[in-house]
Design an enzyme around this catalytic site. Structure first.
Site, PDB file in Angstrom:
ATOM      1  N   HIS A 176       8.726  -8.702  -9.596  1.00 49.30           N
ATOM      2  CA  HIS A 176       9.421  -8.038  -8.492  1.00 49.30           C
ATOM      3  C   HIS A 176      10.899  -8.367  -8.602  1.00 49.30           C
ATOM      4  CE1 HIS A 176       9.534  -7.488  -3.776  1.00 49.30           C
ATOM      5  NE2 HIS A 176      10.432  -6.757  -4.400  1.00 49.30           N
ATOM      6  N   ARG A 225      13.873  -8.396  -6.757  1.00 46.75           N
ATOM      7  CA  ARG A 225      14.279  -8.237  -5.355  1.00 46.75           C
ATOM      8  C   ARG A 225      15.773  -7.952  -5.280  1.00 46.75           C
ATOM      9  NH1 ARG A 225      10.112 -10.338  -1.571  1.00 46.75           N
ATOM     10  NH2 ARG A 225      11.625  -9.838   0.031  1.00 46.75           N
ATOM     11  N   ARG A 259      16.265 -13.281  -5.835  1.00 49.81           N
ATOM     12  CA  ARG A 259      15.920 -14.680  -5.549  1.00 49.81           C
ATOM     13  C   ARG A 259      15.032 -15.292  -6.631  1.00 49.81           C
ATOM     14  NH1 ARG A 259      12.054 -13.929  -0.300  1.00 49.81           N
ATOM     15  NH2 ARG A 259      13.884 -12.786   0.388  1.00 49.81           N
ATOM     16  N   THR A 262       6.599 -10.404   0.523  1.00 50.65           N
ATOM     17  CA  THR A 262       6.421  -9.033   1.022  1.00 50.65           C
ATOM     18  C   THR A 262       5.381  -9.045   2.142  1.00 50.65           C
ATOM     19  OG1 THR A 262       6.837  -8.369  -1.244  1.00 50.65           O
ATOM     20  CG2 THR A 262       6.096  -6.654   0.259  1.00 50.65           C
ATOM     21  N   GLU A 322      -1.633   0.437  -4.009  1.00 48.93           N
ATOM     22  CA  GLU A 322      -2.065  -0.960  -4.053  1.00 48.93           C
ATOM     23  C   GLU A 322      -2.198  -1.425  -2.610  1.00 48.93           C
ATOM     24  OE1 GLU A 322       0.044  -3.716  -6.636  1.00 48.93           O
ATOM     25  OE2 GLU A 322      -0.521  -5.409  -5.340  1.00 48.93           O
TER      26      GLU A 322
HETATM   27  N1  PXP Z   1       1.306  -7.135  -5.283  1.00 50.32           N
HETATM   28  C1  PXP Z   1       2.513  -6.867  -4.732  1.00 50.32           C
HETATM   29  C2  PXP Z   1       2.893  -5.442  -4.521  1.00 50.32           C
HETATM   30  C3  PXP Z   1       3.405  -7.908  -4.395  1.00 50.32           C
HETATM   31  O1  PXP Z   1       4.605  -7.607  -3.826  1.00 50.32           O
HETATM   32  C4  PXP Z   1       3.039  -9.234  -4.673  1.00 50.32           C
HETATM   33  C5  PXP Z   1       3.995 -10.341  -4.380  1.00 50.32           C
HETATM   34  O2  PXP Z   1       5.154 -10.170  -5.138  1.00 50.32           O
HETATM   35  C6  PXP Z   1       1.780  -9.459  -5.274  1.00 50.32           C
HETATM   36  C7  PXP Z   1       0.930  -8.395  -5.541  1.00 50.32           C
HETATM   37  C8  PXP Z   1       1.322 -10.837  -5.619  1.00 50.32           C
HETATM   38  O3  PXP Z   1       1.206 -11.614  -4.458  1.00 50.32           O
HETATM   39  P1  PXP Z   1       0.932 -13.161  -4.596  1.00 50.32           P
HETATM   40  O4  PXP Z   1       2.115 -13.757  -5.269  1.00 50.32           O
HETATM   41  O5  PXP Z   1       0.772 -13.610  -3.177  1.00 50.32           O
HETATM   42  O6  PXP Z   1      -0.335 -13.319  -5.404  1.00 50.32           O
END
Ligand code: PXP
Length: 276
Positions: A55, A57, A61, A113, A163
């Protein structure tokens, strides 16, 4: 863990997208170049990750622009580029041309998120973004809650995939709150069946964890892990997991962490398919 390599060859198994953002979080804590999220991504692929998720951002970060360029150069598995729906991000995505894009909501002050996109409330903008990214050759997914109005809007926006945000389900599991876990699971199941009926490919992620290395304080979740609960939903084609997997890798190493998550995913899916 009761691990069967033979099961890993099954087509029934959801793909595992490994989110490497938090390797960059640790790197950035000291402002240097180590640990490198690109090395983590390579190890994750060697360990069996099907997709590398990250991601970028707005506030950079964790993942930085240079990481995106290096990930694209270093990896042969599909990249899943998570980003907010801003002109800046859409331009970077079109330049990078990752195989997959997941559009997410973003608020500067949030720790992670926190919820899904409001696709319905910005349908025109979402349609334009989906069209632009599809034209650039990216498969687009929209990160939403399993809310019927948002699912229908995602289909109208022209996204081939959604998703589902599993944060509420995962938190209920962490809190060992069986009633809330069941409530969130029912929402997820209902959302999956609507999305599939509209022809959408369905993914899930956020907060998913294993029952290994549970903290010694607070409630202890029982029964299947949040990852196993999600993997048992036969309509889910991909799981995207980051924080708990990178956390687990701190104890067992990246490749073993992937093997542990994959084993749990495969077993949960096979049990669900066999029971159906
Ligand atoms: N899917 C999406 C769209 C996300 O934004 C994130 C977090 O960046 C994840 C999956 C993965 O989440 P986690 O890090 O809590 O496993």
């Amino acid at each position: 863990m009761n691990y069967s390599a033979a099961l890993l060859t099954s087509n029934d198994t959801p793909l595992l997208g490994v989110n490497i953002d938090h390797v960059a979080t640790i790197r950035n804590a000291r402002g240097g170049r180590y640990p490198d999220p690109v090395v983590a991504a390579r190890l994750a692929v060697e360990g069996g990750a099907d997709i590398i998720t990250f991601h970028l951002r707005e506030d950079r970060r964790h993942i930085k622009d240079d990481d995106v360029v290096r990930l694209k150069e270093a990896l042969s598995v599909p990249l899943n580029f998570e980003a907010a729906v801003t002109d800046e991000m859409l331009d970077i995505i079109v330049r990078t041309r990752p195989e997959h894009v997941c559009l997410v909501p973003e608020r500067r002050q949030e720790v992670t998120t926190e919820g899904g996109l409001d696709v319905l409330g910005q349908l025109g903008r979402m349609k334009d973004a989906c069209a632009r990214l599809s034209e650039a050759g990216c498969r687009v997914s929209l990160f939403i809650g399993p809310d019927p109005a948002q699912i229908e809007a995602a289909a109208l926006a022209g996204a081939p995939c959604v998703e589902f945000h599993t944060g509420a389900l995962a938190n209920a599991w962490w809190d060992a709150d069986v009633g809330k876990t069941e409530h969130e699971l029912l929402r997820l199941k209902t959302g999956l069946s609507l999305a599939r009926s509209l022809g959408l490919r369905t993914h899930a992620g956020h907060g998913l964890a294993l029952s290994l290395n549970l903290p010694e304080c607070g409630p202890r979740p029982v029964g299947p892990s949040s990852t196993a609960i999600a993997a048992a939903q036969v309509d889910i084609a991909e799981l995207h997991i980051g924080h708990a997997l990178i956390g687990h890798a701190m104890f067992v190493g990246m490749k073993q962490a992937i093997a542990d998550f994959k084993a749990e995913i495969v077993q949960a899916r096979h049990a669900a398919v066999s029971a159906a």
